[in-house]
Design a protein around this motif. Sequence first.
Motif, PDB file in Angstrom:
ATOM      1  N   MET A 182      46.918  18.862  51.054  1.00 19.43           N
ATOM      2  CA  MET A 182      46.789  17.990  49.897  1.00 19.43           C
ATOM      3  C   MET A 182      45.329  17.874  49.475  1.00 19.43           C
ATOM      4  O   MET A 182      44.461  17.599  50.294  1.00 19.43           O
ATOM      5  CB  MET A 182      47.337  16.588  50.183  1.00 19.43           C
ATOM      6  N   LEU A 183      45.084  18.071  48.202  1.00 14.53           N
ATOM      7  CA  LEU A 183      43.766  17.892  47.607  1.00 14.53           C
ATOM      8  C   LEU A 183      43.804  16.604  46.779  1.00 14.53           C
ATOM      9  O   LEU A 183      44.653  16.454  45.899  1.00 14.53           O
ATOM     10  CB  LEU A 183      43.418  19.100  46.736  1.00 14.53           C
ATOM     11  N   SER A 184      42.883  15.693  47.051  1.00 13.73           N
ATOM     12  CA  SER A 184      42.846  14.414  46.344  1.00 13.73           C
ATOM     13  C   SER A 184      41.529  14.262  45.607  1.00 13.73           C
ATOM     14  O   SER A 184      40.468  14.614  46.129  1.00 13.73           O
ATOM     15  CB  SER A 184      43.024  13.251  47.327  1.00 13.73           C
ATOM     16  N   THR A 209      41.956   7.652  37.388  1.00 12.06           N
ATOM     17  CA  THR A 209      43.245   8.280  37.676  1.00 12.06           C
ATOM     18  C   THR A 209      43.168   8.989  39.029  1.00 12.06           C
ATOM     19  O   THR A 209      42.394   9.932  39.197  1.00 12.06           O
ATOM     20  CB  THR A 209      43.622   9.292  36.581  1.00 12.06           C
ATOM     21  N   GLU A 210      43.960   8.531  39.978  1.00 15.77           N
ATOM     22  CA  GLU A 210      43.990   9.150  41.301  1.00 15.77           C
ATOM     23  C   GLU A 210      44.999  10.298  41.296  1.00 15.77           C
ATOM     24  O   GLU A 210      46.171  10.099  40.986  1.00 15.77           O
ATOM     25  CB  GLU A 210      44.359   8.125  42.361  1.00 15.77           C
ATOM     26  N   VAL A 211      44.528  11.474  41.639  1.00 14.25           N
ATOM     27  CA  VAL A 211      45.364  12.672  41.609  1.00 14.25           C
ATOM     28  C   VAL A 211      45.502  13.228  43.021  1.00 14.25           C
ATOM     29  O   VAL A 211      44.491  13.454  43.701  1.00 14.25           O
ATOM     30  CB  VAL A 211      44.745  13.759  40.691  1.00 14.25           C
ATOM     31  N   ASN A 212      46.733  13.437  43.461  1.00 16.11           N
ATOM     32  CA  ASN A 212      47.007  14.086  44.742  1.00 16.11           C
ATOM     33  C   ASN A 212      47.769  15.375  44.473  1.00 16.11           C
ATOM     34  O   ASN A 212      48.864  15.341  43.895  1.00 16.11           O
ATOM     35  CB  ASN A 212      47.830  13.178  45.654  1.00 16.11           C
ATOM     36  N   ILE A 213      47.202  16.494  44.861  1.00 10.17           N
ATOM     37  CA  ILE A 213      47.822  17.801  44.660  1.00 10.17           C
ATOM     38  C   ILE A 213      48.197  18.368  46.021  1.00 10.17           C
ATOM     39  O   ILE A 213      47.312  18.645  46.835  1.00 10.17           O
ATOM     40  CB  ILE A 213      46.876  18.767  43.927  1.00 10.17           C
ATOM     41  N   THR A 214      49.494  18.533  46.280  1.00  4.68           N
ATOM     42  CA  THR A 214      49.956  19.129  47.520  1.00  4.68           C
ATOM     43  C   THR A 214      50.330  20.581  47.256  1.00  4.68           C
ATOM     44  O   THR A 214      51.276  20.862  46.508  1.00  4.68           O
ATOM     45  CB  THR A 214      51.170  18.381  48.091  1.00  4.68           C
ATOM     46  N   PHE A 215      49.573  21.484  47.832  1.00  5.15           N
ATOM     47  CA  PHE A 215      49.830  22.900  47.595  1.00  5.15           C
ATOM     48  C   PHE A 215      51.080  23.361  48.344  1.00  5.15           C
ATOM     49  O   PHE A 215      51.432  22.792  49.377  1.00  5.15           O
ATOM     50  CB  PHE A 215      48.623  23.737  48.015  1.00  5.15           C
ATOM     51  N   PRO A 216      51.754  24.381  47.837  1.00  2.00           N
ATOM     52  CA  PRO A 216      52.992  24.843  48.472  1.00  2.00           C
ATOM     53  C   PRO A 216      52.722  25.537  49.800  1.00  2.00           C
ATOM     54  O   PRO A 216      51.597  25.971  50.072  1.00  2.00           O
ATOM     55  CB  PRO A 216      53.552  25.835  47.452  1.00  2.00           C
ATOM     56  N   ILE A 245      48.028  30.233  50.400  1.00  2.00           N
ATOM     57  CA  ILE A 245      47.126  29.436  49.576  1.00  2.00           C
ATOM     58  C   ILE A 245      45.723  29.446  50.184  1.00  2.00           C
ATOM     59  O   ILE A 245      45.540  29.275  51.393  1.00  2.00           O
ATOM     60  CB  ILE A 245      47.619  27.980  49.468  1.00  2.00           C
ATOM     61  N   LYS A 246      44.726  29.626  49.327  1.00  2.00           N
ATOM     62  CA  LYS A 246      43.331  29.516  49.739  1.00  2.00           C
ATOM     63  C   LYS A 246      42.519  29.062  48.527  1.00  2.00           C
ATOM     64  O   LYS A 246      42.119  29.866  47.687  1.00  2.00           O
ATOM     65  CB  LYS A 246      42.793  30.832  50.282  1.00  2.00           C
ATOM     66  N   VAL A 247      42.296  27.759  48.457  1.00  2.00           N
ATOM     67  CA  VAL A 247      41.564  27.161  47.338  1.00  2.00           C
ATOM     68  C   VAL A 247      40.352  26.431  47.899  1.00  2.00           C
ATOM     69  O   VAL A 247      40.489  25.575  48.778  1.00  2.00           O
ATOM     70  CB  VAL A 247      42.460  26.184  46.554  1.00  2.00           C
ATOM     71  N   GLN A 248      39.164  26.746  47.391  1.00  2.00           N
ATOM     72  CA  GLN A 248      37.939  26.108  47.869  1.00  2.00           C
ATOM     73  C   GLN A 248      37.452  25.093  46.857  1.00  2.00           C
ATOM     74  O   GLN A 248      37.279  25.391  45.678  1.00  2.00           O
ATOM     75  CB  GLN A 248      36.862  27.170  48.101  1.00  2.00           C
ATOM     76  N   TYR A 249      37.259  23.844  47.343  1.00  2.00           N
ATOM     77  CA  TYR A 249      36.775  22.781  46.464  1.00  2.00           C
ATOM     78  C   TYR A 249      36.118  21.692  47.314  1.00  2.00           C
ATOM     79  O   TYR A 249      36.648  21.297  48.362  1.00  2.00           O
ATOM     80  CB  TYR A 249      37.934  22.163  45.665  1.00  2.00           C
ATOM     81  N   PHE A 252      56.188  23.560  47.069  1.00  2.00           N
ATOM     82  CA  PHE A 252      56.027  23.008  45.746  1.00  2.00           C
ATOM     83  C   PHE A 252      54.685  22.308  45.612  1.00  2.00           C
ATOM     84  O   PHE A 252      54.107  21.825  46.571  1.00  2.00           O
ATOM     85  CB  PHE A 252      57.157  22.027  45.458  1.00  2.00           C
ATOM     86  N   LEU A 253      54.240  22.239  44.380  1.00  2.00           N
ATOM     87  CA  LEU A 253      52.952  21.621  44.074  1.00  2.00           C
ATOM     88  C   LEU A 253      53.203  20.330  43.330  1.00  2.00           C
ATOM     89  O   LEU A 253      53.903  20.296  42.353  1.00  2.00           O
ATOM     90  CB  LEU A 253      52.142  22.574  43.201  1.00  2.00           C
ATOM     91  N   SER A 254      52.695  19.243  43.837  1.00  2.00           N
ATOM     92  CA  SER A 254      53.017  17.954  43.236  1.00  2.00           C
ATOM     93  C   SER A 254      51.778  17.219  42.803  1.00  2.00           C
ATOM     94  O   SER A 254      50.710  17.373  43.363  1.00  2.00           O
ATOM     95  CB  SER A 254      53.795  17.084  44.226  1.00  2.00           C
ATOM     96  N   PHE A 255      51.969  16.381  41.787  1.00  6.91           N
ATOM     97  CA  PHE A 255      50.932  15.494  41.323  1.00  6.91           C
ATOM     98  C   PHE A 255      51.493  14.082  41.338  1.00  6.91           C
ATOM     99  O   PHE A 255      52.462  13.802  40.663  1.00  6.91           O
ATOM    100  CB  PHE A 255      50.519  15.834  39.882  1.00  6.91           C
ATOM    101  N   ARG A 256      50.918  13.201  42.131  1.00  9.81           N
ATOM    102  CA  ARG A 256      51.315  11.804  42.100  1.00  9.81           C
ATOM    103  C   ARG A 256      50.097  11.018  41.650  1.00  9.81           C
ATOM    104  O   ARG A 256      49.102  10.969  42.352  1.00  9.81           O
ATOM    105  CB  ARG A 256      51.784  11.347  43.486  1.00  9.81           C
ATOM    106  N   LEU A 257      50.196  10.422  40.498  1.00  7.89           N
ATOM    107  CA  LEU A 257      49.041   9.866  39.829  1.00  7.89           C
ATOM    108  C   LEU A 257      49.124   8.353  39.725  1.00  7.89           C
ATOM    109  O   LEU A 257      50.174   7.797  39.440  1.00  7.89           O
ATOM    110  CB  LEU A 257      48.929  10.460  38.418  1.00  7.89           C
ATOM    111  N   LYS A 258      47.978   7.700  39.965  1.00  8.34           N
ATOM    112  CA  LYS A 258      47.916   6.252  39.828  1.00  8.34           C
ATOM    113  C   LYS A 258      48.089   5.850  38.378  1.00  8.34           C
ATOM    114  O   LYS A 258      48.777   4.900  38.062  1.00  8.34           O
ATOM    115  CB  LYS A 258      46.573   5.730  40.358  1.00  8.34           C
ATOM    116  N   ASN A 259      47.423   6.549  37.490  1.00  9.29           N
ATOM    117  CA  ASN A 259      47.548   6.282  36.061  1.00  9.29           C
ATOM    118  C   ASN A 259      48.116   7.509  35.379  1.00  9.29           C
ATOM    119  O   ASN A 259      48.284   8.568  35.982  1.00  9.29           O
ATOM    120  CB  ASN A 259      46.189   5.942  35.448  1.00  9.29           C
ATOM    121  N   GLN A 260      48.414   7.383  34.120  1.00 12.23           N
ATOM    122  CA  GLN A 260      48.934   8.529  33.383  1.00 12.23           C
ATOM    123  C   GLN A 260      47.853   9.573  33.205  1.00 12.23           C
ATOM    124  O   GLN A 260      46.685   9.268  33.058  1.00 12.23           O
ATOM    125  CB  GLN A 260      49.415   8.076  31.998  1.00 12.23           C
ATOM    126  N   ILE A 261      48.255  10.847  33.241  1.00  9.40           N
ATOM    127  CA  ILE A 261      47.323  11.927  32.973  1.00  9.40           C
ATOM    128  C   ILE A 261      47.910  12.847  31.920  1.00  9.40           C
ATOM    129  O   ILE A 261      49.108  12.871  31.677  1.00  9.40           O
ATOM    130  CB  ILE A 261      47.005  12.746  34.242  1.00  9.40           C
TER     131      ILE A 261
END
Length: 236
Positions: free
Chosen positions: A210-212, A178-185, A196-200, A1-10
């Motif tokens: 996890m991409l932050s 806004t702090e964004v944490n994206i955990t790829f499945p 998964i293969k995402v380059q950033y 699953f892919l999740s977003f846990r955010l410090k502020n609202q987005i």
Amino acid sequence: FLSFRLKNQIARMTGLHVLSAVVLVVVSLPALEGAVERPNDTPGKEFVIGFMDNKLLNKNSEPVDLELFIATESSVPATVTITTPLFNSSFSRTVIVSQREVTTVQLPSDLRNKDTSKSNKGIHIVSDEEVTVFAVNKLGKSTDAYICIPVDTLGKEYYALTYIRDAQLLVVGAEDDTEVNITFPDNSRVPNAADIKVQYGGQVFRNGDMLSLTLNKWETFHAIQMSKKADFTGAH
């Protein structure tokens, strides 16, 4: 699953694409004790939205402007203003929306987010009466559409479901810092999905990584994996 846990609202974007899609589902957080909880409805007075990429299937088709369809149940006509504060501070469209009529607003096609990147393509919509906003992203043989979620019903945790091909997701900042944490499945568990293969940012993110990043108001983060079996579906 892919999740977003955010410090502020987005802000969030939901989309249905012929070739690629992402649906971000808000998970309602418990209301504070003693607080009056506002229904999670779609009419509102402020929206922060964005548009994902759209794959051009018809190579002979010219770029098409993005569209907003705006309606209201208010007996008082709504004055609605659309701006792109960071992308083009001089861009502004103001329309009057009457009760039970649909008003269309066209936006520049270059507001589509491209590649896996952070940019300034957030769109700000403000109205003096409650309105409902639909966003349409179309090209030759490919059409997306979604209903926009007002700022006052946004949350901090999101779940993504994507079509298994050229998977995309888009996050739009509604507040600064806004702090964004994206955990790829972990797609090793999904028989028909590509790993998964995402380059950033000089890194390659793979199954379960996890991409932050931090987004300010009206900034956008767009991620895409171009593959016939790419899938970002998931949540934490």
